[in-house]
Design an enzyme around this catalytic site. Structure first.
Site, PDB file in Angstrom:
ATOM      1  N   LYS B  85       0.822  -1.117   0.163  1.00  0.00           N
ATOM      2  CA  LYS B  85      -0.081  -0.039   0.229  1.00  0.00           C
ATOM      3  C   LYS B  85       0.723   1.349  -0.114  1.00  0.00           C
ATOM      4  O   LYS B  85       1.896   1.324   0.662  1.00  0.00           O
ATOM      5  CB  LYS B  85      -0.969   0.037   1.283  1.00  0.00           C
ATOM      6  CG  LYS B  85      -2.312  -1.023   1.334  1.00  0.00           C
ATOM      7  CD  LYS B  85      -2.908  -0.841   2.668  1.00  0.00           C
ATOM      8  CE  LYS B  85      -3.707  -1.941   2.788  1.00  0.00           C
ATOM      9  NZ  LYS B  85      -4.828  -1.911   1.715  1.00  0.00           N
ATOM     10  N   GLY B 157     -10.612  -3.102   8.918  1.00  0.00           N
ATOM     11  CA  GLY B 157     -10.147  -3.168  10.366  1.00  0.00           C
ATOM     12  C   GLY B 157     -11.188  -3.348  11.325  1.00  0.00           C
ATOM     13  O   GLY B 157     -10.951  -3.133  12.235  1.00  0.00           O
TER      14      GLY B 157
END
Lengths: 193, 306
Positions: B85, B157
């Site tokens: 990322k 998350g």
């Protein structure tokens, strides 16, 4: 003509589209017993290690029997699956093609490329063919019974042995349908015999 | 092999790798050991991270690109493609990741954005990019910038699938509407979606995005994976759901491996409840998770990106 495309993972949709364009009836194969309903099978591109895990032992054995008796065509990961010997890392092969093949032999995604290759004289066609290589494997050794159909530079990139065919590139991602056509011919001929 | 650098050639190679990842599971990993577990379980790719989204959420601070050393370690440990990322708009992190040789870059809202107006010009890179989207307009803006794969943002998350579902439904519904509109109506739609007319027209004709459409953000169980696949996702990203017990503690490696295997099987057999039952039965639990409905807007990662 009923053709299966192994649809555990990978670019099976691209193969399905191409085969349907060419008039085949396509079955997406996810279960071993589906192999009993089809006349030929395409093993697509994807991750060969993932294919092996999803096949499991039973699926692998059933597929091995299939590839020995019925026309089977693999591209990229599919070619790796059909080989008798696999390197980088070593993994099980169906052994339908007497070749040694090396995974990711040209490098990572940055080394993927679209090239122009040729069919060997007298096979599949005269004009050049576009070849899409994506993290492609390389055929490093060819057994005596294996016929080379196409080359890119010095490397054999499409081969055939008996009822099994393989390409290290992705004809399903190009507009040229000659390789798939050759496979469907193999299926119809096998049928007539 | 020599390289052909024409831009359509380049885009075909970029989406080509995404085609190979279809029907698979891409797993977040934070070290070589986890990467090996993921590969063994049948992941088609791993996302190399310093911290998974659940940890980033719990620990706070600025989340940046993972250290190249860590990514290199993960690349050396597995033979499947490795993604990493970069922060939204942080083209220098992207340049470093390309130089490192990762196979895909995720310009991700999970990391702290580096630019409040601009995303990375992804056409300028040879390495392919995946970007998050919550609706069709966002997806098409990212594709216009050169993204070769779209994933729903969901809410990373959390282990709560609700927004992965919301975003996938939104994108699919907006595409469906385009297919029944007249040519002359597409101009106004392009304006409404704030997306290039040519791309809107392409979607209207094909009924799908011009690049593969994956799902991410809160997928934690085999049933979650099957759900988003049935809604139209072509593959799934699983972040914290495999290796985390809760937002700060890792799951037992054996437990993680069981979860990983089960989700891989669920992605393949997403429309076969018999297999889904079988794989779900082998699991003892899932990540504790965080309900998205209880989150403040300020704590949402999905609102990052423009």
């Amino acid at each position: 003509m009923k053709i299966g495309v192994l649809a555990l993972q990978g670019d099976f949709d691209a193969h399905r589209n191409r085969l349907e364009e060419l008039g085949a009836e396509v079955v997406l194969v996810k279960k071993p017993q589906q192999l009993d309903e089809i006349e030929g099978l395409v093993i697509p591109g994807g991750e060969s290690g993932t294919f092996l895990k999803l096949l499991g032992e039973t699926g692998f054995e059933k597929l091995k029997q299939f590839a020995r008796t019925k026309p089977t065509f693999g591209t990229c990961a599919g070619a790796i699956l059909l080989a008798s010997e696999v390197e980088n890392p070593k993994q099980a092969g169906l052994g339908a093609l007497d070749i040694r093949i090396r995974r990711n032999a040209y490098g990572r995604q940055l080394d993927s490329s679209i090239l122009e290759g040729r069919f060997v004289e007298g096979k599949l066609g005269e004009s050049p063919i576009e070849m899409v290589f994506i993290r492609a494997p390389k055929i490093e050794r060819i057994g005596p019974g294996v016929e080379v159909l196409a080359t890119e530079g010095e490397d054999p990139v499409a081969v055939r042995q008996g009822r099994a065919m393989a390409a290290t590139f992705h004809p399903e991602l190009s507009d040229d349908s000659r390789v798939h056509r050759a496979f469907l011919d193999l299926v119809s001929n096998g049928h007539n015999k | 092999m020599s390289q052909n650098n024409g831009s359509s050639t380049s885009l075909r190679l970029k989406t080509g790798l995404a085609e190979m990842l279809k029907g698979g599971v891409i797993m977040d990993v934070t070290n070589a050991e986890q990467a090996v577990i993921a590969e063994k379980a049948g992941a088609v790719s791993v996302m190399a991270l310093e911290r998974v989204p659940a940890q980033i959420r719990a620990e706070g601070g600025v989340a940046r690109m993972a250290s190249p050393k860590k990514i290199r370690e993960i690349m050396a440990a597995v033979s499947i493609p490795v993604m990493a990322k970069c922060r939204i708009g942080h083209f220098a992190e992207a340049q470093i990741l390309q130089e490192l040789g990762v196979d895909y870059i995720d310009e991700s809202e999970v990391l702290t954005p580096a630019d409040e107006a601009h995303h990375v010009d992804k056409h300028a890179f040879k390495v392919p990019f995946v970007c998050g989207a919550r609706n069709l307009g966002e997806a098409l803006r990212r594709i216009a910038e050169g993204a070769a794969m779209i994933r729903t943002k969901g809410e990373a998350g959390t282990g709560d699938v609700v927004h992965a579902v919301k975003h996938m439904r939104q994108i699919v519904q907006e595409m469906r509407i385009l297919t029944v509109l007249g040519e002359e109506e597409l101009y106004a739609k392009a304006k409404e979606h704030q997306a290039p007319y040519e791309l809107v027209r392409m979607v209207a004709k094909a009924g799908k995005l011009p690049v593969p459409n994956f799902s991410a953000g809160g997928i934690a169980t085999p049933a979650d994976a099957a759900l988003v696949m049935q809604l139209g996702a072509e593959s799934v990203f699983v972040g914290s759901g495999i290796f985390m017990q809760d937002s700060t503690n890792f799951a037992d490696p054996e437990e993680a491996e069981r979860r990983a295997k089960a989700i891989v099987l669920a992605a393949t057999h997403f429309n076969d409840p018999k297999v889904l039952l079988e794989v779900s039965e082998n699991l003892t639990g899932a990540m504790k998770g965080l309900a998205v409905a209880a989150l403040d807007e300020a704590h949402m990662l999905q609102t990052r990106g423009w």
